[in-house]
Structures are given as C-alpha cells and as structure tokens.
Motif scaffolding. Structure first.
Motif, PDB file in Angstrom:
ATOM      1  N   PRO A 301     158.458  26.270 -40.984  1.00 19.89           N
ATOM      2  CA  PRO A 301     157.864  25.955 -42.292  1.00 19.89           C
ATOM      3  C   PRO A 301     157.295  24.544 -42.368  1.00 19.89           C
ATOM      4  O   PRO A 301     156.296  24.311 -43.054  1.00 19.89           O
ATOM      5  N   ALA A 305     153.516  23.638 -43.480  1.00 18.12           N
ATOM      6  CA  ALA A 305     153.248  22.719 -44.578  1.00 18.12           C
ATOM      7  C   ALA A 305     152.286  21.615 -44.138  1.00 18.12           C
ATOM      8  O   ALA A 305     151.389  21.220 -44.895  1.00 18.12           O
ATOM      9  N   GLU A 306     152.450  21.116 -42.894  1.00 21.01           N
ATOM     10  CA  GLU A 306     151.547  20.076 -42.406  1.00 21.01           C
ATOM     11  C   GLU A 306     150.125  20.606 -42.266  1.00 21.01           C
ATOM     12  O   GLU A 306     149.153  19.928 -42.628  1.00 21.01           O
ATOM     13  N   LEU A 309     148.578  20.856 -45.640  1.00 27.01           N
ATOM     14  CA  LEU A 309     148.234  19.528 -46.156  1.00 27.01           C
ATOM     15  C   LEU A 309     146.938  19.020 -45.519  1.00 27.01           C
ATOM     16  O   LEU A 309     146.069  18.468 -46.208  1.00 27.01           O
TER      17      LEU A 309
END
Length: 472
Positions: A301, A305-306, A309
């Motif tokens: 996860p 998420a990176e 972003l």
C-alpha cells in the motif's frame, strides 16, 4: 569567477632530459611493459571525457596492478620531483584526469581484484573495476551496490570514489561516500595506509575515509576500497509525465519531494527529449517542453500511495500526459532514455558539461535562469537533471570551430555556475571540480575554506605532486 593567487606547492621541476633519463630506472623497478612511453599510446591518455583542449602530454604512462607497485611509482616520483596524475576509466567530466606535461599518468585500469563478503555485506575492490562490474558481482550474491551514475557501465569505482559520484537513485539511497567503509591509500611519501574497514560503525579518530572520498586524487592514490552493500532493491513502479514547460516540471518536483523521497526523479528538457528520440525511436513526445521520470520501490500500500501522489503532482502541475507502469522492463526503457541523454545531445555538437546543484526550493529559479542565460548568449543549453535532489546537468552545445560561438559558450558556462552560487548552490554535485571549474570554487566556498584546503594539501602532499592543477 574570482581570480585567486595560490602558492605553487611544487619544487623546481627537473628538466625534460633528466626526467626521460630517469624513466628507465622506474621501468626497471616494475614488471616489464608496465611503464609505457610510446607517443601513440600516451596520446590516448591525454584527455578525459571533458576533452580539455589544454591537456598536456605525460612523461610516461604506468599501469600497476598492486598497491606495492603504486608505492614504487610514488616513491620514484617523490625522489625525482615528477607529478602524478591518477586516472581511472577516463570518464571525468571536469578534467580531473587530464594529462600534465612531464608528469606520470598512473592508470588504475588494471587494478581489478574483487571479493564479496556476504556475512558483512561488503565488497573489497580495487579501483579499476567498473561500477557495473561491482553491481553484477554483488547481485550474484543476492546483494546490491546502489550508486548508479549514468555512465555506470564505463566509469570506474576508483573514479566514483575520487569524485563522490551520485546517480539516478541517489535521491533516496545516497551517493558514493555513503557506501565507502574503508580505503587503502598510498600517501605522498609512499606509505600505504588502511583507513576504516568492514565495520558499519566506527568513531575512532578523525573521519579520514570521508576526507579522501571526493578529493579527486589530490591527497593520495586510492588502491583498495571497502564498500557497503544492501539487500536487493525492491521492484519499482515507474511514472512518466510530459509537461509543456520546464518550469511546470520543476514545480512538480517540489510538490513530490515535499512529501516523499522517491526512488528516482529525473528530468529532461525538450532538446534532450528530441535528441534521445532521434537515437532510440521509442515514441517520446517530441512536442513536450520537459519530461519527468519517477519511480517508487516502496512495497504494498505504501508504494501504491507514492505512485498516486506522483501522478497527482504531475497532473496538478500541468502534465499533458501521465503514464504509470509496474512492468520492470517497460520502466527500464524510460530509465535508459534518461541515461542516454548526454551521448544523444552530444551528437548535436561539442559539449560543455555542467554539474550545478541548488537547494530544492531554488530548482525552478535555476532552471528558469539557465533558460535566460541560453537566450542571452544565443547558445543551446539542454538541461537534464537528477531533479529529486536539485542536481542539474546543463549541456552547452556549440561549434568549436566557430570562435565567436565558442566564446559565447564559455561565457554562458561561467554564468551558469555564478547563478548556482547566487542561489546558494554548488558548482558540482557529483562530477568534481577538476581543472575546468576550479576558478569558481573560491566564489562558492570562500577564502577561508580555500586556505584550509591548501593547508591540508600541503600537509599531505608537501611537494604538490598529486594531480597538480586540480581543485587548487
């Protein structure tokens, strides 16, 4: 550029005939064929990758294989007052291994021993090995050597240590000095010192290992290096963004680095994009003003998420196209495109290669300022960058046979370094000062630091024989 006057640390040099007569003595003290005086061979060692037009011609070339042989050369040079220019693979971009008239060029290209210690996760290597060879040997033992200059396939580990080289993944994993645990160094009096070792923590005495990393062969000759290795890098996901302008791309970089430290964050402008596309034909957007290549190697996860972003930062800052892939081979194609930027742009003309860096918040100002310098001087300047840590490589393209264009390029070269200094940055992030940038070093570090540097140089090399003309 500030003009400085520094004391010549060297004694009065012997005459050329005296030196040539003494070379026979050196040759007799080393294995047959190790000392080379053939003019055609010496010509091939005059210049390095920087192509310094003021390169000299060596008295002789010596290619040792052991520390003891290096000691023999250093002692002979000290006895005869002959300078020594250490040389690795000759890929220096700042003239750090340019030949000097009447000097010995000491090439470490045949110093190629290597051992991997899996228990301590270390590699003990001689300086002539290529970066890629160390990576491959580590990988065979299930380990990883992270520093990865774009020239990793042809640059030597010794040269990497001499300049504290970085690379594409250094934004997250650090530069060469972060992986050097120990050194063997031949000093000016011929002693071979061992500094550091395989231990990960060592606070005994002054940090002398760190002093030699990045010293560009001016304090001693490195003959053995102990490197820290890591477990293998996790598979990376890649995000590519095309932007209408370099300013938008630089703002996207700040948006990302303010929140995460990606495994890679690389920048190419339109000149580089088109030059690479001319060579690779991989479908890069020729109309783009800039391209960013980012990677995340975080697991699960956190990695997702990176990537999200990075995609959002690209989109919010005007990316006209954003593409993400978890396919390692597909991602590597974009990394190869970035690595190919310098040789691709070089096909457009001769290059003056910069290596200026700034604190990350100043990256947009640096990139905008370089564009203005390019316009003002009517010189093509292609900007590629390790954008995630603010280290840019402006490539000035010019015709060396046109005196006016040559002069404009030289003027722009200096103005770019002046700009980086004015923005609180550096004239070199990873290529070294060498011979080509030393005129700007006092402007960056100041007179007191230059005096301290000269004091250290005199203490360790009182005859001034190690790589004269570099840094000081």
């Amino acid at each position: 550029m500030t003009e400085t006057v520094t004391a010549d640390l060297r004694p009065a040099a012997p005459t050329a005939p005296e030196r040539r007569a003494a070379v026979a003595e050196l040759a007799a003290s080393l294995p047959e064929g190790m000392v080379v005086t053939d003019p055609d061979i010496l010509a091939g060692y005059r210049q390095d990758r920087a192509q310094d037009p003021d390169a000299g011609t060596s008295l002789a070339l010596v290619r040792p294989t052991t520390t003891e042989q290096v000691q023999t050369v250093v002692r002979w040079c000290a006895a005869h007052g002959v300078p020594i220019v250490p040389r690795g693979a000759g890929t220096s971009l700042s003239g750090g291994s340019t030949a000097v008239d009447g000097a010995i060029t000491l090439s470490t290209e045949k110093m190629r021993a290597l051992t991997i210690d899996s228990a301590t996760r270390t590699a003990v290597v001689q300086p002539g090995l290529f970066n890629a060879e160390v990576k491959a040997a580590a990988a065979e033992q299930g380990l990883w050597y992270p520093p990865d200059p774009s020239s990793f396939q042809i640059c030597s580990i010794g040269g990497n240590v001499a300049t504290n080289a970085g690379g594409l993944c250094c934004v997250k994993y650090g530069v060469t000095t972060d992986y050097v645990l120990g050194l063997q160094v031949v000093m000016a009096d011929g002693r071979a010192l061992r500094l550091g070792g395989k231990q990960l923590k060592d606070s005994a005495g002054l940090p002398l290992v760190k002093m030699f990393v990045g010293s560009e062969g001016t304090l001693g000759i490195i003959t053995e290096i102990t490197l820290r290795l890591l477990p293998p890098q996790a598979p990376a996901c890649t995000v590519v963004g095309s932007f209408a302008s370099v300013h938008q791309a630089s703002e996207a970089v700040l948006a990302i680095t303010a929140q995460i430290r990606p495994a890679m964050l690389e920048f190419m402008d339109s000149v580089a994009i088109n030059a690479v596309e001319d060579q690779l034909r991989m479908g890069l957007d020729r109309s783009a003003g800039a391209l960013l290549v980012a990677q995340s190697d975080a697991a699960g996860p956190a990695g997702a998420a990176e990537i999200a972003l990075i995609e959002a930062a690209f989109t919010e800052h005007g990316a006209t196209e954003v593409y993400a892939t978890s396919d390692p081979e597909e991602g590597e194609q974009f990394v190869v495109a970035r690595r190919m930027a310098i040789p691709s742009v070089e096909k457009k003309g001769s290059l003056l290669l910069e290596d200026v860096g700034v604190p990350l918040p100043q990256l947009p100002a640096l990139i905008d300022g370089i564009a203005e310098i390019s316009r003002t001087n009517d010189v093509v300047v292609s900007v590629i960058a390790h954008a995630g840590d603010g280290n840019t490589h402006p490539l000035l393209v010019f015709d060396p046979t046109d005196p006016t264009e040559h002069d404009r390029a030289q003027l722009a070269f200096g103005q770019i370094m002046d700009l980086a200094i004015a923005l609180g940055g550096t004239i070199t992030g990873e290529h070294g000062v060498g011979r080509l940038k030393k005129g700007w070093l006092p402007d960056q570090v100041g007179a007191d630091v230059m005096e301290l540097t000269a004091t250290i140089k005199r203490a360790l090399d009182p005859q001034g024989l190690f790589n004269p003309g570099v840094i000081l």
